[in-house]
Design an enzyme around this catalytic site. Sequence first.
Site, PDB file in Angstrom:
ATOM      1  N   LEU A  39     -79.537 -38.835  -3.662  1.00 28.95           N
ATOM      2  CA  LEU A  39     -79.607 -39.068  -5.106  1.00 28.95           C
ATOM      3  C   LEU A  39     -79.731 -37.684  -5.727  1.00 28.95           C
ATOM      4  CD1 LEU A  39     -82.065 -42.002  -5.932  1.00 28.95           C
ATOM      5  CD2 LEU A  39     -79.673 -41.817  -6.592  1.00 28.95           C
ATOM      6  N   ASP A  40     -78.950 -37.412  -6.742  1.00 30.69           N
ATOM      7  CA  ASP A  40     -79.008 -36.107  -7.385  1.00 30.69           C
ATOM      8  C   ASP A  40     -80.400 -35.820  -7.925  1.00 30.69           C
ATOM      9  OD1 ASP A  40     -76.279 -35.646  -6.992  1.00 30.69           O
ATOM     10  OD2 ASP A  40     -75.756 -36.669  -8.854  1.00 30.69           O
ATOM     11  N   HIS A  41     -80.672 -34.551  -8.116  1.00 29.26           N
ATOM     12  CA  HIS A  41     -81.921 -34.051  -8.683  1.00 29.26           C
ATOM     13  C   HIS A  41     -82.264 -34.789  -9.976  1.00 29.26           C
ATOM     14  CE1 HIS A  41     -84.080 -30.910 -11.103  1.00 29.26           C
ATOM     15  NE2 HIS A  41     -84.738 -30.783  -9.975  1.00 29.26           N
TER      16      HIS A  41
END
Length: 177
Positions: A39-41
């Site tokens: 999951l992206d930042h």
Amino acid sequence: MLVALNKPYGVLCQFTDDAGRRTLADFVPYKGVYAAGRLDHDSEGLLLLTDDGRLQHRLADPKHKQPKTYLVQVEGVPTDEALETLRRGVLLNDGPTLPAGVEAVDEPDWLWPRDPPVRFRKTVPDAWLRIVLREGRNRQVRRMTAAVGLPTLRLVREAIGDYRLDGLGLGETRLIR
């Protein structure tokens, strides 16, 4: 072992960071587990971690087509045409996406406030979508919504296959097995 984490906004999907940013190590008390996917930042929600390499591959590899369900707050009001374009698949710079499940939804009442809050603009409406993908390209949901004129403001993954957040608090983990 299989662990569910409700990943907060601003946390990296890795256990170490030389720049001192928050990582999975700040939230996951189990040793020897690795993220099954990313999951992206700037994305939140369900992240599965495991110590089983075969399970990790089955959960993360797009060839296995595990559906991933996202709640997406977008800037603007989705038209029927925009929703249908998302459903059919969108042409991105790395090729067309697979068709997606897309529906307009109300903001979930169980959703926690984001820290920091999403920017609010009095003159620009926003809306919520539930999007189900069976592939996982880099920043795919964000690129898809932008392609139909609905930039993503907030992205929360609520499910991977049969695994769901189901009341898991922000930053909390649940041992599944």
